[in-house]
Design a protein around this motif. Structure first.
Motif, PDB file in Angstrom:
ATOM      1  N   ASN A  22     -11.851 -29.012  46.243  1.00  0.00           N
ATOM      2  CA  ASN A  22     -11.675 -28.906  47.789  1.00  0.00           C
ATOM      3  C   ASN A  22     -12.793 -28.632  48.559  1.00  0.00           C
ATOM      4  O   ASN A  22     -12.893 -29.144  49.455  1.00  0.00           O
ATOM      5  CB  ASN A  22     -10.387 -28.312  47.862  1.00  0.00           C
ATOM      6  N   VAL A  23     -13.615 -27.528  48.187  1.00  0.00           N
ATOM      7  CA  VAL A  23     -14.510 -26.881  48.767  1.00  0.00           C
ATOM      8  C   VAL A  23     -15.645 -28.135  48.853  1.00  0.00           C
ATOM      9  O   VAL A  23     -16.198 -28.299  50.001  1.00  0.00           O
ATOM     10  CB  VAL A  23     -15.197 -25.685  48.148  1.00  0.00           C
ATOM     11  N   THR A  24     -16.209 -28.800  47.835  1.00  0.00           N
ATOM     12  CA  THR A  24     -16.903 -29.754  47.851  1.00  0.00           C
ATOM     13  C   THR A  24     -16.796 -30.936  48.458  1.00  0.00           C
ATOM     14  O   THR A  24     -17.909 -31.465  49.039  1.00  0.00           O
ATOM     15  CB  THR A  24     -17.673 -30.150  46.131  1.00  0.00           C
ATOM     16  N   LYS A  25     -15.528 -31.110  48.526  1.00  0.00           N
ATOM     17  CA  LYS A  25     -15.239 -32.349  48.973  1.00  0.00           C
ATOM     18  C   LYS A  25     -15.052 -32.297  50.650  1.00  0.00           C
ATOM     19  O   LYS A  25     -15.598 -32.971  51.468  1.00  0.00           O
ATOM     20  CB  LYS A  25     -13.478 -32.830  48.843  1.00  0.00           C
ATOM     21  N   ALA A  26     -14.699 -30.859  51.161  1.00  0.00           N
ATOM     22  CA  ALA A  26     -14.755 -30.420  52.596  1.00  0.00           C
ATOM     23  C   ALA A  26     -16.336 -30.382  53.030  1.00  0.00           C
ATOM     24  O   ALA A  26     -16.552 -30.793  54.187  1.00  0.00           O
ATOM     25  CB  ALA A  26     -14.176 -28.992  52.760  1.00  0.00           C
ATOM     26  N   LEU A  27     -17.359 -29.998  52.274  1.00  0.00           N
ATOM     27  CA  LEU A  27     -18.460 -29.819  52.520  1.00  0.00           C
ATOM     28  C   LEU A  27     -19.428 -31.017  52.669  1.00  0.00           C
ATOM     29  O   LEU A  27     -20.479 -30.998  53.175  1.00  0.00           O
ATOM     30  CB  LEU A  27     -19.070 -28.739  51.772  1.00  0.00           C
ATOM     31  N   GLY A  28     -19.209 -31.658  51.508  1.00  0.00           N
ATOM     32  CA  GLY A  28     -19.823 -33.015  51.153  1.00  0.00           C
ATOM     33  C   GLY A  28     -20.912 -32.476  49.994  1.00  0.00           C
ATOM     34  O   GLY A  28     -21.070 -31.305  49.934  1.00  0.00           O
ATOM     35  N   LYS A  29     -21.473 -33.341  49.060  1.00  0.00           N
ATOM     36  CA  LYS A  29     -22.259 -32.981  48.236  1.00  0.00           C
ATOM     37  C   LYS A  29     -23.550 -32.169  48.601  1.00  0.00           C
ATOM     38  O   LYS A  29     -23.744 -31.303  47.703  1.00  0.00           O
ATOM     39  CB  LYS A  29     -22.736 -34.292  47.329  1.00  0.00           C
ATOM     40  N   GLU A  30     -24.051 -32.769  49.650  1.00  0.00           N
ATOM     41  CA  GLU A  30     -25.508 -31.949  49.872  1.00  0.00           C
ATOM     42  C   GLU A  30     -25.058 -30.376  50.355  1.00  0.00           C
ATOM     43  O   GLU A  30     -25.808 -29.850  49.794  1.00  0.00           O
ATOM     44  CB  GLU A  30     -26.168 -32.799  51.016  1.00  0.00           C
ATOM     45  N   LYS A  91      -9.489 -14.917  51.716  1.00  0.00           N
ATOM     46  CA  LYS A  91      -8.836 -16.234  52.221  1.00  0.00           C
ATOM     47  C   LYS A  91      -9.543 -17.600  51.886  1.00  0.00           C
ATOM     48  O   LYS A  91      -8.817 -18.384  52.265  1.00  0.00           O
ATOM     49  CB  LYS A  91      -8.070 -15.836  53.554  1.00  0.00           C
ATOM     50  N   SER A  92     -10.635 -17.706  51.595  1.00  0.00           N
ATOM     51  CA  SER A  92     -11.279 -18.775  51.174  1.00  0.00           C
ATOM     52  C   SER A  92     -11.054 -19.454  50.305  1.00  0.00           C
ATOM     53  O   SER A  92     -10.398 -18.998  49.364  1.00  0.00           O
ATOM     54  CB  SER A  92     -13.099 -18.511  51.160  1.00  0.00           C
ATOM     55  N   GLU A  93     -11.299 -20.656  49.971  1.00  0.00           N
ATOM     56  CA  GLU A  93     -10.826 -21.974  49.162  1.00  0.00           C
ATOM     57  C   GLU A  93     -11.430 -21.415  47.725  1.00  0.00           C
ATOM     58  O   GLU A  93     -10.762 -21.333  46.703  1.00  0.00           O
ATOM     59  CB  GLU A  93     -11.165 -23.129  49.454  1.00  0.00           C
ATOM     60  N   THR A  94     -12.521 -20.904  47.860  1.00  0.00           N
ATOM     61  CA  THR A  94     -13.438 -20.591  46.635  1.00  0.00           C
ATOM     62  C   THR A  94     -12.621 -19.141  45.970  1.00  0.00           C
ATOM     63  O   THR A  94     -12.445 -19.309  44.814  1.00  0.00           O
ATOM     64  CB  THR A  94     -14.665 -20.128  46.837  1.00  0.00           C
ATOM     65  N   PHE A  98     -10.843 -18.746  42.351  1.00  0.00           N
ATOM     66  CA  PHE A  98     -11.156 -17.772  41.160  1.00  0.00           C
ATOM     67  C   PHE A  98      -9.937 -16.795  41.058  1.00  0.00           C
ATOM     68  O   PHE A  98      -9.649 -16.567  39.943  1.00  0.00           O
ATOM     69  CB  PHE A  98     -12.070 -16.502  42.213  1.00  0.00           C
ATOM     70  N   THR A  99      -9.055 -16.401  41.878  1.00  0.00           N
ATOM     71  CA  THR A  99      -7.903 -15.729  41.794  1.00  0.00           C
ATOM     72  C   THR A  99      -6.823 -16.552  40.700  1.00  0.00           C
ATOM     73  O   THR A  99      -6.553 -16.144  39.897  1.00  0.00           O
ATOM     74  CB  THR A  99      -7.254 -15.594  43.218  1.00  0.00           C
ATOM     75  N   TYR A 100      -6.870 -17.895  41.150  1.00  0.00           N
ATOM     76  CA  TYR A 100      -6.230 -18.753  40.435  1.00  0.00           C
ATOM     77  C   TYR A 100      -6.615 -18.771  38.718  1.00  0.00           C
ATOM     78  O   TYR A 100      -5.612 -18.606  37.816  1.00  0.00           O
ATOM     79  CB  TYR A 100      -5.961 -20.168  40.956  1.00  0.00           C
ATOM     80  N   CYS A 101      -7.854 -18.681  38.709  1.00  0.00           N
ATOM     81  CA  CYS A 101      -8.295 -18.835  37.112  1.00  0.00           C
ATOM     82  C   CYS A 101      -8.080 -17.567  36.457  1.00  0.00           C
ATOM     83  O   CYS A 101      -7.571 -17.613  35.456  1.00  0.00           O
ATOM     84  CB  CYS A 101      -9.705 -19.222  37.129  1.00  0.00           C
TER      85      CYS A 101
END
Length: 206
Positions: A22-30, A91-94, A98-101
């Motif tokens: 979700n993070v990489t999708k929101a930010l874009g690959k670059e 509260k960030s997506e990252t 991490f917490t989920y893992c």
């Protein structure tokens, strides 16, 4: 007396990667390059790559290779996650990833000890997708017994598909053979009707 079945809960690595994706999708690959989310995805991708190389092996051999080749990557992944947990906003997506893992670590490791356990439950989700899409058509199943009967039929159909059988032909074979044994007290004949039986006619096979 019925036998007790020892069940274990296995975690899904596809779900483990979801927050990072979700993070990489929101930010874009670059913009995502160099982020912890991108690094997490790379580490999980490495685990998947190694697992894909073991698909041709039997369960016991797969377990041995998982212990030898994949476990070190899994150990390193969780050590890396824990070492960076305090570097991200709570509260960030990252952080959620991490917490989920960390919370699911015990379950995400289960596949390492059993060659029959898949890395994720994508196959199961794909199997039930058609039923979820068609649920508007199932309104006629309005009783508990009807729901149970439907669940049995769906399970047989999906198990047939998993064993590379033609569901229609397989059901036709079952409905032809089972009535022949209605008066039998010995149910051994069912062994020849199981989806993985080598005694099924070729017309049932894809």
């Amino acid at each position: 007396m019925g036998s007790t079945i020892d069940l274990k809960i296995a975690g899904c690595w596809s779900h483990a990667r979801r927050h990072f994706a979700n993070v990489t999708k929101a930010l874009g690959k670059e913009k995502a390059k160099g982020t912890l989310a991108e690094e997490a995805l790379k580490r999980i991708a490495a685990i998947y790559k190694l697992e894909n190389e073991l698909q041709h092996l039997r369960a016991e051999e797969r377990k041995q290779q998982r212990q030898l080749k994949i476990k070190p990557h899994v150990d390193a992944f969780f050590a890396w996650v824990k070492s960076h947990l305090l570097e991200v906003l709570p509260k960030s997506e990252t952080a959620k990833g991490f917490t989920y893992c960390i919370n699911q670590e015990k379950y995400l490791r289960v596949f390492l000890d059993d060659g029959n356990v898949p890395l994720d439950n994508n196959a199961a989700e794909s199997a039930i997708r058609s039923f979820c899409i068609g649920k508007a058509n199932w309104h006629l199943i309005d009783t508990i017994e009807g729901a149970k009967a439907s669940a049995i039929i769906y399970s047989i159909a999906e198990t047939a598909k998993a064993n590379r059988l033609k569901p229609y032909n397989y059901f036709e074979h079952l409905l032809t053979e089972i009535p022949k044994h209605m008066d039998d007290k010995n149910l051994d004949f069912l062994d020849d009707l199981l989806p993985w039986s080598k005694n099924l006619p070729e017309t049932c096979r894809k």
